[in-house]
Design a protein around this motif. Sequence first.
Motif, PDB file in Angstrom:
ATOM      1  N   LEU A 344      88.378  39.216  66.211  1.00  0.00           N
ATOM      2  CA  LEU A 344      88.164  40.296  66.268  1.00  0.00           C
ATOM      3  C   LEU A 344      88.825  41.365  65.172  1.00  0.00           C
ATOM      4  O   LEU A 344      88.327  42.054  64.582  1.00  0.00           O
ATOM      5  CB  LEU A 344      88.339  40.860  67.615  1.00  0.00           C
ATOM      6  N   ALA A 345      90.067  41.025  64.984  1.00  0.00           N
ATOM      7  CA  ALA A 345      90.886  41.532  64.075  1.00  0.00           C
ATOM      8  C   ALA A 345      90.446  41.377  62.940  1.00  0.00           C
ATOM      9  O   ALA A 345      90.663  42.079  61.818  1.00  0.00           O
ATOM     10  CB  ALA A 345      92.552  41.273  64.262  1.00  0.00           C
ATOM     11  N   SER A 346      89.683  40.163  62.345  1.00  0.00           N
ATOM     12  CA  SER A 346      89.300  39.704  60.956  1.00  0.00           C
ATOM     13  C   SER A 346      88.062  40.129  60.862  1.00  0.00           C
ATOM     14  O   SER A 346      87.380  40.130  59.729  1.00  0.00           O
ATOM     15  CB  SER A 346      89.421  38.182  61.184  1.00  0.00           C
ATOM     16  N   SER A 347      87.378  40.868  61.756  1.00  0.00           N
ATOM     17  CA  SER A 347      85.860  40.872  61.717  1.00  0.00           C
ATOM     18  C   SER A 347      85.721  42.518  61.119  1.00  0.00           C
ATOM     19  O   SER A 347      86.275  43.536  61.901  1.00  0.00           O
ATOM     20  CB  SER A 347      85.330  41.094  63.027  1.00  0.00           C
ATOM     21  N   PRO A 348      84.977  42.757  59.998  1.00  0.00           N
ATOM     22  CA  PRO A 348      84.747  43.983  59.417  1.00  0.00           C
ATOM     23  C   PRO A 348      84.088  44.810  60.564  1.00  0.00           C
ATOM     24  O   PRO A 348      84.505  46.246  60.455  1.00  0.00           O
ATOM     25  CB  PRO A 348      84.247  43.856  58.105  1.00  0.00           C
ATOM     26  N   THR A 357      95.601  47.709  65.276  1.00  0.00           N
ATOM     27  CA  THR A 357      97.052  47.639  64.390  1.00  0.00           C
ATOM     28  C   THR A 357      97.701  46.408  64.699  1.00  0.00           C
ATOM     29  O   THR A 357      98.751  46.326  63.728  1.00  0.00           O
ATOM     30  CB  THR A 357      97.668  48.930  64.882  1.00  0.00           C
ATOM     31  N   HIS A 358      97.378  45.806  65.804  1.00  0.00           N
ATOM     32  CA  HIS A 358      98.447  44.701  66.481  1.00  0.00           C
ATOM     33  C   HIS A 358      97.718  43.523  67.055  1.00  0.00           C
ATOM     34  O   HIS A 358      96.567  43.885  67.526  1.00  0.00           O
ATOM     35  CB  HIS A 358      99.636  45.228  67.142  1.00  0.00           C
ATOM     36  N   VAL A 359      98.061  42.219  66.786  1.00  0.00           N
ATOM     37  CA  VAL A 359      97.750  41.247  67.431  1.00  0.00           C
ATOM     38  C   VAL A 359      98.913  40.261  67.906  1.00  0.00           C
ATOM     39  O   VAL A 359      99.965  40.235  67.301  1.00  0.00           O
ATOM     40  CB  VAL A 359      96.850  40.344  66.512  1.00  0.00           C
ATOM     41  N   VAL A 360      98.805  39.794  69.189  1.00  0.00           N
ATOM     42  CA  VAL A 360      99.696  38.900  69.615  1.00  0.00           C
ATOM     43  C   VAL A 360      98.851  37.506  69.994  1.00  0.00           C
ATOM     44  O   VAL A 360      97.878  37.708  70.894  1.00  0.00           O
ATOM     45  CB  VAL A 360     100.427  39.281  71.016  1.00  0.00           C
ATOM     46  N   THR A 361      99.348  36.638  69.556  1.00  0.00           N
ATOM     47  CA  THR A 361      98.935  35.084  69.936  1.00  0.00           C
ATOM     48  C   THR A 361      99.899  34.366  70.660  1.00  0.00           C
ATOM     49  O   THR A 361     100.933  34.417  70.279  1.00  0.00           O
ATOM     50  CB  THR A 361      98.048  34.621  68.659  1.00  0.00           C
ATOM     51  N   PRO A 370      91.335  35.229  58.711  1.00  0.00           N
ATOM     52  CA  PRO A 370      91.516  36.200  57.761  1.00  0.00           C
ATOM     53  C   PRO A 370      91.997  37.311  58.286  1.00  0.00           C
ATOM     54  O   PRO A 370      91.249  38.781  57.836  1.00  0.00           O
ATOM     55  CB  PRO A 370      90.322  36.078  56.898  1.00  0.00           C
ATOM     56  N   VAL A 371      92.906  37.738  58.922  1.00  0.00           N
ATOM     57  CA  VAL A 371      93.562  38.722  59.640  1.00  0.00           C
ATOM     58  C   VAL A 371      93.945  39.864  58.438  1.00  0.00           C
ATOM     59  O   VAL A 371      94.752  39.280  57.514  1.00  0.00           O
ATOM     60  CB  VAL A 371      94.685  38.684  60.404  1.00  0.00           C
ATOM     61  N   PRO A 372      93.574  40.893  58.214  1.00  0.00           N
ATOM     62  CA  PRO A 372      93.993  41.978  56.936  1.00  0.00           C
ATOM     63  C   PRO A 372      95.394  42.097  57.175  1.00  0.00           C
ATOM     64  O   PRO A 372      96.061  42.073  58.138  1.00  0.00           O
ATOM     65  CB  PRO A 372      93.285  43.225  57.318  1.00  0.00           C
ATOM     66  N   ALA A 373      95.960  42.345  55.930  1.00  0.00           N
ATOM     67  CA  ALA A 373      97.547  42.322  55.869  1.00  0.00           C
ATOM     68  C   ALA A 373      97.991  43.664  56.325  1.00  0.00           C
ATOM     69  O   ALA A 373      99.348  43.672  56.872  1.00  0.00           O
ATOM     70  CB  ALA A 373      97.686  42.449  54.261  1.00  0.00           C
ATOM     71  N   ASP A 374      97.130  44.520  56.946  1.00  0.00           N
ATOM     72  CA  ASP A 374      97.579  45.962  57.410  1.00  0.00           C
ATOM     73  C   ASP A 374      97.776  45.822  58.941  1.00  0.00           C
ATOM     74  O   ASP A 374      98.064  46.643  59.543  1.00  0.00           O
ATOM     75  CB  ASP A 374      96.859  47.209  56.838  1.00  0.00           C
ATOM     76  N   VAL A 375      97.246  44.602  59.514  1.00  0.00           N
ATOM     77  CA  VAL A 375      97.355  44.284  60.989  1.00  0.00           C
ATOM     78  C   VAL A 375      98.537  43.650  61.022  1.00  0.00           C
ATOM     79  O   VAL A 375      98.750  42.443  60.665  1.00  0.00           O
ATOM     80  CB  VAL A 375      96.064  43.668  61.434  1.00  0.00           C
ATOM     81  N   ARG A 398     104.248  36.160  55.595  1.00  0.00           N
ATOM     82  CA  ARG A 398     104.003  37.554  55.034  1.00  0.00           C
ATOM     83  C   ARG A 398     104.948  38.542  55.865  1.00  0.00           C
ATOM     84  O   ARG A 398     105.116  38.137  57.227  1.00  0.00           O
ATOM     85  CB  ARG A 398     102.694  37.692  54.675  1.00  0.00           C
ATOM     86  N   ARG A 399     104.923  39.430  55.372  1.00  0.00           N
ATOM     87  CA  ARG A 399     105.692  40.611  56.265  1.00  0.00           C
ATOM     88  C   ARG A 399     105.099  41.169  57.150  1.00  0.00           C
ATOM     89  O   ARG A 399     105.620  41.277  58.007  1.00  0.00           O
ATOM     90  CB  ARG A 399     105.705  41.810  55.053  1.00  0.00           C
TER      91      ARG A 399
END
Length: 476
Positions: A344-348, A357-361, A370-375, A398-399
């Motif tokens: 869902l975080a990857s879905s436009p 803004t955040h995801v926890v797996t 393909p989760v955006p870099a700003d998430v 990544r950061r």
Amino acid sequence: MAEPPGAPAVRVRGGAAGTTVELTAVDDAARVLALEAAAVGAVCVRLTAVALDPCLVASAALAPVSAAQAQAALALARGPAGAGGQAAALLGLSAGAAGAVEAYRATEQAVAASVEVAQDVAFVALVRAAPELTVGVLALHALGVDVVGAADEAAFVVPGVADLAGGVDGLVELAPTLPPLGRWLPTADRPAGDYETALRVIAETAAAAGLLRESGGAVVTREAHPRQGAAAPHDLASLAGDLGNLSDGERYPGHVRVVEVPQGDGSSAWLVEVSGTQEWGVEPGANPFDATSDVRLMAGQSTALAQGVTAALDEAMAETGRDTSGEPVLLAGHSLGGIVAAGLASSPRFRASHHVTHVVTMGSPVGRMPVPADVSVLSLEHQQDAVPRLEGQANPDRRGWVTVTRDLRGGSVRTASGAHATSEYARTAALVDSATDGSTVAWREGSSRFLSTPGGAAPTVRDFRVARVPGLPEAP
């Protein structure tokens, strides 16, 4: 990472304190250096213009010593030790940085390609040996050997075997040469292209036989009260515990939890919890927490489960009576739930109406998402848990993506299924809660609004039953 005495080892990768520099940042630095070189070069041009100024040249006849000193100073300023040399050095540094990035990318691509080839070859070899392996398994079973239990223990000792699943695209490409797969995968006469495409080919082929087929849409029902034991999480450990409360597929099947956390200014932060797989059959049923959702979500396809999670969040937000489209959302899940969260975080489409803004797996194979870099993503994994390795690719370094891996050797867990349990992930989450390294500290600070209530306002916990209903429109 700081740990209690005797605690299993934990490794942190990525995040704010990670050592890997993003290649895009180096690219940007190379461009900035090139611009600075051009600016310093422009200063050299102006210095040259001053040296050739007619007034300065004419002054040599009246004050030859002063004119010579001036010319010498200008020459020094625009020469190798001055602006000219600096411009050349900046330009060289820019070219070097850009060249290093290209070389690194080429090497990275070559290594990735080599790994993919190895996975393809190994996966196909395993499929070729499947008949012999099946006979061996049946023979052991006939002798009274607990094959399932032995395999569970073996997967704990050698979890890397799950990495072979990354070679599924090789299986699809070579299926025509592997009877009877050539008949079972009639669409496999074309190259799969990549992992996700290969899974789609397999899913579509299975769907023709009524298996792994998304047969309908989602119906979401709000429960009058959350399940007994449900509680708004106040840290990662309690979040893992709450996911465990949701994961009871026998007594509490098919539920999603939405927690509204008041922020003290009239707005809220939203925490969405999604449990793992509850049904392992390949024929889709009413409970969408099943193998069909597993395969189709990893293939990047729409599912009734993702549709239901979206509808549950939308219904909870609608109950507030205000515009919540700009309020922050954290998506959290264990196993399949983590795949849903990252998907869902990857879905436009989803992000267009939800401010993720955040995801926890926890124990989820999400490295290809393909989760955006700003998430901001936090992934908890166990070294002996095969599930996070099923796509054969590590999470991005990544950061904005922190991966915490815990080694369970030496502890009480001895099986891969035990390594995958939410109760074990709760112990890992507790280590992250008390960690002092820069990456996990930064992540906790950035996600604190989802796990605390400024001003003392109580969070609202809502549970929703999600059911797959045949005949309803599928999610777009």
